[in-house]
Design a protein around this motif. Structure first.
Motif, PDB file in Angstrom:
ATOM      1  N   ARG A  16     -19.733  -1.349  40.544  1.00 27.41           N
ATOM      2  CA  ARG A  16     -20.364  -0.194  41.281  1.00 27.41           C
ATOM      3  C   ARG A  16     -21.078  -0.669  42.775  1.00 27.41           C
ATOM      4  N   PHE A  83     -23.772   1.891  34.931  1.00 28.01           N
ATOM      5  CA  PHE A  83     -23.288   2.793  35.757  1.00 28.01           C
ATOM      6  C   PHE A  83     -22.186   3.761  35.051  1.00 28.01           C
ATOM      7  N   GLN A  84     -22.650   4.991  34.978  1.00 25.10           N
ATOM      8  CA  GLN A  84     -21.773   5.954  34.198  1.00 25.10           C
ATOM      9  C   GLN A  84     -21.284   6.967  34.911  1.00 25.10           C
ATOM     10  N   GLN A  85     -20.025   7.573  34.514  1.00 26.36           N
ATOM     11  CA  GLN A  85     -19.484   8.135  35.603  1.00 26.36           C
ATOM     12  C   GLN A  85     -18.573   9.346  34.487  1.00 26.36           C
ATOM     13  N   SER A  89     -20.203  13.917  37.425  1.00 27.04           N
ATOM     14  CA  SER A  89     -21.382  13.381  38.050  1.00 27.04           C
ATOM     15  C   SER A  89     -20.949  11.798  37.722  1.00 27.04           C
ATOM     16  N   SER A  90     -21.892  10.976  38.477  1.00 29.76           N
ATOM     17  CA  SER A  90     -22.108   9.847  38.185  1.00 29.76           C
ATOM     18  C   SER A  90     -23.268   9.097  38.564  1.00 29.76           C
ATOM     19  N   ALA A  91     -23.946   8.177  37.897  1.00 24.82           N
ATOM     20  CA  ALA A  91     -25.352   7.645  38.274  1.00 24.82           C
ATOM     21  C   ALA A  91     -25.691   6.286  37.592  1.00 24.82           C
ATOM     22  N   PHE A  92     -26.421   5.694  38.355  1.00 25.64           N
ATOM     23  CA  PHE A  92     -27.004   4.332  37.432  1.00 25.64           C
ATOM     24  C   PHE A  92     -27.959   4.942  36.368  1.00 25.64           C
ATOM     25  N   VAL A  93     -27.714   4.169  35.311  1.00 27.42           N
ATOM     26  CA  VAL A  93     -28.577   4.390  34.091  1.00 27.42           C
ATOM     27  C   VAL A  93     -29.688   3.286  33.787  1.00 27.42           C
ATOM     28  N   TYR A  94     -30.712   3.467  33.698  1.00 22.33           N
ATOM     29  CA  TYR A  94     -31.936   2.406  33.339  1.00 22.33           C
ATOM     30  C   TYR A  94     -31.959   2.354  31.688  1.00 22.33           C
ATOM     31  N   GLU A 107     -37.213  11.745  36.653  1.00 26.03           N
ATOM     32  CA  GLU A 107     -37.377  10.913  37.625  1.00 26.03           C
ATOM     33  C   GLU A 107     -38.496   9.953  37.830  1.00 26.03           C
TER      34      GLU A 107
END
Length: 112
Positions: A16, A83-85, A89-94, A107
Motif C-alpha cells: 500500500r 494495512f487491512q482492506q 473500508s481500508s485502513a492502516f492498523v498500528y 483516534e
C-alpha cells in the motif's frame, strides 16, 4: 541517521505504501506521533520527498520510511504497521507494544 530501527511493515502495508508513494511521485513515507486527542498521542503519516535531518530511515524496495527520532524513542519502538482492506473500508492498523490505552473513538492513544 544510520541506525537500525525496530519497526515492521507487513507485506500488505509495504504494498500500500509503495502504491501511495509511487502514485504521488514521492520518495517515502514519514511517520511520527504528535500530542492530540483525549488519550495523548496520535499517529501522523505523510508522503515525503526526503527525510528530515533528525529522521531515522528504513529503506524498502521502492520507497523509504522516515521515522521522527523523538517519536520513535517515546512511542514507536517495536511498532508493527499493517494495512487491512475489506468490502467497505481500508485502513492502516498500528500494532504498538508501547500503547497502554486508547480513547473510545480510536483516534488517540497513550504509551507506557
Amino acid at each position: 541517521m544510520d541506525r537500525q530501527i525496530d519497526i515492521e511493515l507487513t507485506e500488505a502495508a509495504i504494498a500500500r505504501v509503495h502504491k501511495l508513494v509511487s502514485d504521488a511521485g514521492k520518495a517515502g513515507l514519514s511517520l511520527a506521533v504528535r500530542p492530540a486527542g483525549c488519550s495523548g498521542l496520535e499517529y501522523v503519516m505523510d508522503l515525503a520527498d526526503a527525510a528530515k535531518e533528525s529522521d531515522l530511515v528504513q529503506s524498502y524496495d521502492g520507497f523509504d520510511l522516515y521515522v521522527d527520532a523523538e517519536s520513535y524513542a517515546s512511542a514507536l519502538t517495536g511498532l508493527k504497521l499493517d494495512f487491512q482492506q475489506d468490502a467497505l473500508s481500508s485502513a492502516f492498523v498500528y500494532h504498538n507494544p508501547n500503547q497502554e490505552g486508547a480513547c473510545g473513538c480510536g483516534e488517540s492513544f497513550s504509551v507506557k
